[in-house]
Design an enzyme around this catalytic site. Structure first.
Site, mmCIF file in Angstrom:
data_model
loop_
_atom_site.group_PDB
_atom_site.id
_atom_site.type_symbol
_atom_site.label_atom_id
_atom_site.label_comp_id
_atom_site.label_asym_id
_atom_site.label_seq_id
_atom_site.Cartn_x
_atom_site.Cartn_y
_atom_site.Cartn_z
ATOM 1 N N TYR A 195 -14.789 21.486 8.215
ATOM 2 C CA TYR A 195 -13.641 22.028 8.963
ATOM 3 C C TYR A 195 -12.431 21.105 8.828
ATOM 4 O O TYR A 195 -11.304 21.556 8.662
ATOM 5 C CB TYR A 195 -14.015 22.180 10.444
ATOM 6 C CG TYR A 195 -12.986 22.947 11.235
ATOM 7 C CD1 TYR A 195 -13.116 24.320 11.446
ATOM 8 C CD2 TYR A 195 -11.861 22.297 11.773
ATOM 9 C CE1 TYR A 195 -12.164 25.025 12.166
ATOM 10 C CE2 TYR A 195 -10.914 23.004 12.485
ATOM 11 C CZ TYR A 195 -11.061 24.362 12.686
ATOM 12 O OH TYR A 195 -10.117 25.062 13.394
ATOM 13 N N PHE A 225 12.399 38.100 -2.332
ATOM 14 C CA PHE A 225 11.283 39.040 -2.501
ATOM 15 C C PHE A 225 11.108 39.792 -1.171
ATOM 16 O O PHE A 225 11.516 39.300 -0.129
ATOM 17 C CB PHE A 225 10.009 38.278 -2.885
ATOM 18 C CG PHE A 225 8.836 39.197 -3.048
ATOM 19 C CD1 PHE A 225 8.788 40.099 -4.099
ATOM 20 C CD2 PHE A 225 7.792 39.196 -2.129
ATOM 21 C CE1 PHE A 225 7.724 40.979 -4.227
ATOM 22 C CE2 PHE A 225 6.719 40.071 -2.267
ATOM 23 C CZ PHE A 225 6.688 40.967 -3.301
ATOM 24 N N ASP A 226 10.493 40.996 -1.217
ATOM 25 C CA ASP A 226 10.392 41.833 0.007
ATOM 26 C C ASP A 226 9.838 41.103 1.231
ATOM 27 O O ASP A 226 10.327 41.281 2.328
ATOM 28 C CB ASP A 226 9.526 43.084 -0.101
ATOM 29 C CG ASP A 226 9.132 43.521 -1.467
ATOM 30 O OD1 ASP A 226 9.616 42.961 -2.448
ATOM 31 O OD2 ASP A 226 8.323 44.458 -1.532
ATOM 32 N N ASP A 260 11.256 29.515 -3.604
ATOM 33 C CA ASP A 260 10.134 30.453 -3.566
ATOM 34 C C ASP A 260 9.458 30.319 -4.926
ATOM 35 O O ASP A 260 9.931 30.823 -5.939
ATOM 36 C CB ASP A 260 10.634 31.884 -3.333
ATOM 37 C CG ASP A 260 9.486 32.893 -3.360
ATOM 38 O OD1 ASP A 260 8.398 32.548 -3.859
ATOM 39 O OD2 ASP A 260 9.688 34.027 -2.900
ATOM 40 N N ALA A 266 6.537 31.195 -6.362
ATOM 41 C CA ALA A 266 5.394 32.018 -6.778
ATOM 42 C C ALA A 266 5.118 31.908 -8.288
ATOM 43 O O ALA A 266 3.975 31.817 -8.701
ATOM 44 C CB ALA A 266 5.619 33.470 -6.379
ATOM 45 N N LYS A 290 -0.363 33.925 -7.902
ATOM 46 C CA LYS A 290 0.236 34.205 -9.213
ATOM 47 C C LYS A 290 -0.070 33.046 -10.163
ATOM 48 O O LYS A 290 -1.109 33.023 -10.799
ATOM 49 C CB LYS A 290 1.754 34.406 -9.073
ATOM 50 C CG LYS A 290 2.157 35.738 -8.466
ATOM 51 C CD LYS A 290 2.167 35.726 -6.984
ATOM 52 C CE LYS A 290 2.828 36.947 -6.403
ATOM 53 N NZ LYS A 290 2.567 37.071 -4.966
ATOM 54 N N HIS A 302 6.998 51.757 1.567
ATOM 55 C CA HIS A 302 6.474 52.171 0.256
ATOM 56 C C HIS A 302 4.972 51.999 0.118
ATOM 57 O O HIS A 302 4.346 52.662 -0.690
ATOM 58 C CB HIS A 302 7.214 51.463 -0.880
ATOM 59 C CG HIS A 302 7.185 49.967 -0.804
ATOM 60 N ND1 HIS A 302 7.898 49.265 0.143
ATOM 61 C CD2 HIS A 302 6.542 49.045 -1.538
ATOM 62 C CE1 HIS A 302 7.686 47.970 -0.032
ATOM 63 N NE2 HIS A 302 6.861 47.813 -1.037
HETATM 64 N N1 F0G Z 1 7.512 35.570 -3.196
HETATM 65 C C1 F0G Z 1 7.477 36.237 -4.366
HETATM 66 C C2 F0G Z 1 8.517 35.968 -5.404
HETATM 67 C C3 F0G Z 1 6.472 37.194 -4.582
HETATM 68 O O1 F0G Z 1 6.465 37.858 -5.745
HETATM 69 C C4 F0G Z 1 5.504 37.418 -3.586
HETATM 70 C C5 F0G Z 1 4.456 38.408 -3.773
HETATM 71 C C6 F0G Z 1 5.583 36.688 -2.383
HETATM 72 C C7 F0G Z 1 6.604 35.760 -2.232
HETATM 73 C C8 F0G Z 1 4.603 36.887 -1.263
HETATM 74 O O2 F0G Z 1 3.382 36.354 -1.582
HETATM 75 O O3 F0G Z 1 1.814 38.303 -1.619
HETATM 76 O O4 F0G Z 1 0.984 35.943 -1.501
HETATM 77 O O5 F0G Z 1 2.068 36.983 0.446
HETATM 78 N N2 F0G Z 1 4.478 39.264 -4.704
HETATM 79 C C9 F0G Z 1 3.469 40.253 -5.023
HETATM 80 C C10 F0G Z 1 4.017 41.173 -6.086
HETATM 81 C C11 F0G Z 1 2.868 40.962 -3.861
HETATM 82 O O6 F0G Z 1 3.359 42.188 -6.366
HETATM 83 O O7 F0G Z 1 5.064 40.879 -6.668
HETATM 84 P P1 F0G Z 1 1.992 36.932 -1.035
#
Ligand code: F0G
Length: 459
Positions: free
Chosen positions: A72, A124-125, A215, A217, A258, A450
């Site tokens: 843990y 990103f969304d 960010d 990713a 990713k 979506h």
């Molecule tokens: N930032 C970027 C640039 C992303 O592409 C994503 C996720 C996230 C943050 C959020 O990360 O999914 O681990 O919580 N992108 C995926 C996509 C879902 O399909 O582009 P997460």
């Protein structure tokens, strides 16, 4: 001639795919209410919905998972992850979390106050969502070249720095809570950000004492693009480039699903603020779990540590980014419009130009995604107006600047012949594009609609 770099691995385990007929797929998509997220994956042949968490892990990753420590607190696997991260990113503090949005949920409320703005090359969304949940407003500021899908520009993901300065002036320094650099820039088409741009934006942020969050990713892909395209970086190692990239930021949030080539995981990195790290830990414990596991099991931490090392391997990156480039070359030969040059993790088909007879409010990107599924069992998704929730006050449908259908390439999953099959399906759909019509939404939640909305074809 099209180039395809052979895979720097061989296959040791396989996952059989179910073949389906067009008739079956027409039935499946109808049952899914014309929402690609509503399909059962067994009805999909080539799944390009996302590259997130859909990667194939290596034998080294699987074996490290067997050696993992599930304590843990203070687990060996946690310390190994921190060691690998310190070496790659050269930051002082790291906090594992369960995925990218968990990192955002912790970081953004600490940086943003109600009524402030967050300025990004493109949010990103989920980042957009967490900026909003913190009571602030996301403002995108990508270079104009990103909107021209036809012409080559090496760094279409860049921040428009002239506009950034103007925005800071317009809102006032005190109102800008954070600057976010998304690398690569997913929403603009997986497009890279140059080192020069990262450096310039960081200088602007520092001049105004605004924190800069990366960010991260797809940080490794971004580094590879810099090596390939930016003068002075051709002879540098990916790790050297990554370290310089991260020197132009104060903190990062990362979806490790990713470029760390795993199925679940995320990270927060902090350059040198012990105080900010204390605040991050303070939110991690109640939201994610104790600091040494952050919502992950020991085996996830091991897989992430190993995956980060494999994700910055140059042979891997050359092969992986070569896959999207190859798919792009096949489409270019057939004249299919897409965001050019191809980005890292995906190909972004220009649905506005492929289906010019469908207006934005009937969702060309969504229509193209449905057509690719019904015609060939290939699943992608809309990155366009369909993805934009209606204005909460007027209920009006906003028009996206770009109408894309995104086809992602999961890492180490599909072969050259899979990609050739995908190209064939796209070209067939393109040739009879006038047959495909638009869609209307019949039922949808108010936020991030979506994923779960129900649609029907417009007659
Ligand atoms: N930032 C970027 C640039 C992303 O592409 C994503 C996720 C996230 C943050 C959020 O990360 O999914 O681990 O919580 N992108 C995926 C996509 C879902 O399909 O582009 P997460």
């Amino acid at each position: 001639m099209s180039t395809y770099l052979p895979e720097p691995f061989r296959i040791k385990m396989v996952e059989p795919l179910k073949m389906t007929t067009r008739e079956e797929r027409l039935q499946y998509i109808k049952e899914a209410k014309y929402n690609l997220f509503g399909l059962k994956s067994d009805g999909v042949y080539i799944d390009m919905l996302t590259d997130s968490g859909t990667n194939a892990m290596s034998d080294a990753q699987w074996s490290r998972m067997m050696l993992a420590d599930e304590s843990y607190a203070g687990a060996r696997s946690y310390h190994r992850l921190i060691e690998v991260c310190s070496d790659i990113f050269a930051y002082d503090y790291f906090q594992p979390v369960h995925q990218g949005r968990a990192a955002e949920k912790i970081v953004y409320p600490l940086l943003l106050k109600k009524g402030q703005v967050s300025i990004s090359n493109m949010h990103f969304d989920t980042t957009r969502g967490h900026v909003g949940l913190a009571g602030a407003r996301p403002v995108d500021c990508v270079v104009a070249e990103a909107r021209d899908t036809e012409n080559f520009y090496p760094f279409k993901g860049n921040m428009d720095t002239v506009r950034l300065e103007a925005l800071i002036e317009e809102y006032g320094v005190a109102q800008v809570g954070v600057i976010v650099m998304t690398i690569t820039n997913n929403s603009a088409g997986g497009q890279p950000v140059s080192m020069a741009n990262l450096k310039e934006v960081y200088a602007i942020a520092q001049k105004h004492k605004i924190p800069l969050v990366i960010d991260a990713a797809r940080f490794a892909e971004n580094a590879f693009f810099i090596k390939e395209r930016e003068e002075g970086y051709g002879d540098k190692s990916i790790k050297e480039i990554v370290r310089e990239m991260f020197s132009y930021g104060d903190a990062f949030t990362m979806s490790a699903k990713k470029d760390a080539i795993i199925n679940m995981g995320g990270l927060i990195g902090i350059k040198n603020s012990a105080e900010f790290y204390e605040q991050v830990k303070g939110l991690t414990v109640p939201y994610e779990g104790f600091v040494s596991y952050g919502g992950l099991s020991g085996r996830d931490l091991e897989a992430m540590a190993q995956g980060l090392l494999e994700g910055i391997d140059e042979d891997f990156l050359a092969y992986y980014l070569g896959q999207s480039r190859y798919l792009g070359e096949l489409l270019q030969k057939a004249g299919v419009p897409f965001q050019y040059p191809t980005g890292g993790h995906a190909i972004f088909l220009d649905a506005a130009r492929i289906l010019p007879h469908i207006p934005y409010y009937e969702f060309p990107g969504q229509s193209l995604a449905v057509a690719l599924y019904t015609e060939g069992g290939v699943r992608g998704c809309d990155i366009g107006s369909y993805m934009l929730d209606p204005d909460p006050e007027t209920g009006e449908q906003p028009q996206s600047e770009m109408e894309f259908t995104r086809l992602c390439i999961p890492r180490r999953v599909y072969t050259k012949s899979h990609l050739e099959y995908v190209a064939k399906v796209i070209v067939e759909v393109y040739k009879k594009s006038e047959e495909f019509g638009g869609y209307r939404i019949v039922k949808a939640p108010k936020v991030l609609r979506h994923f779960t909305a129900e649609l029907e074809p417009v007659k």
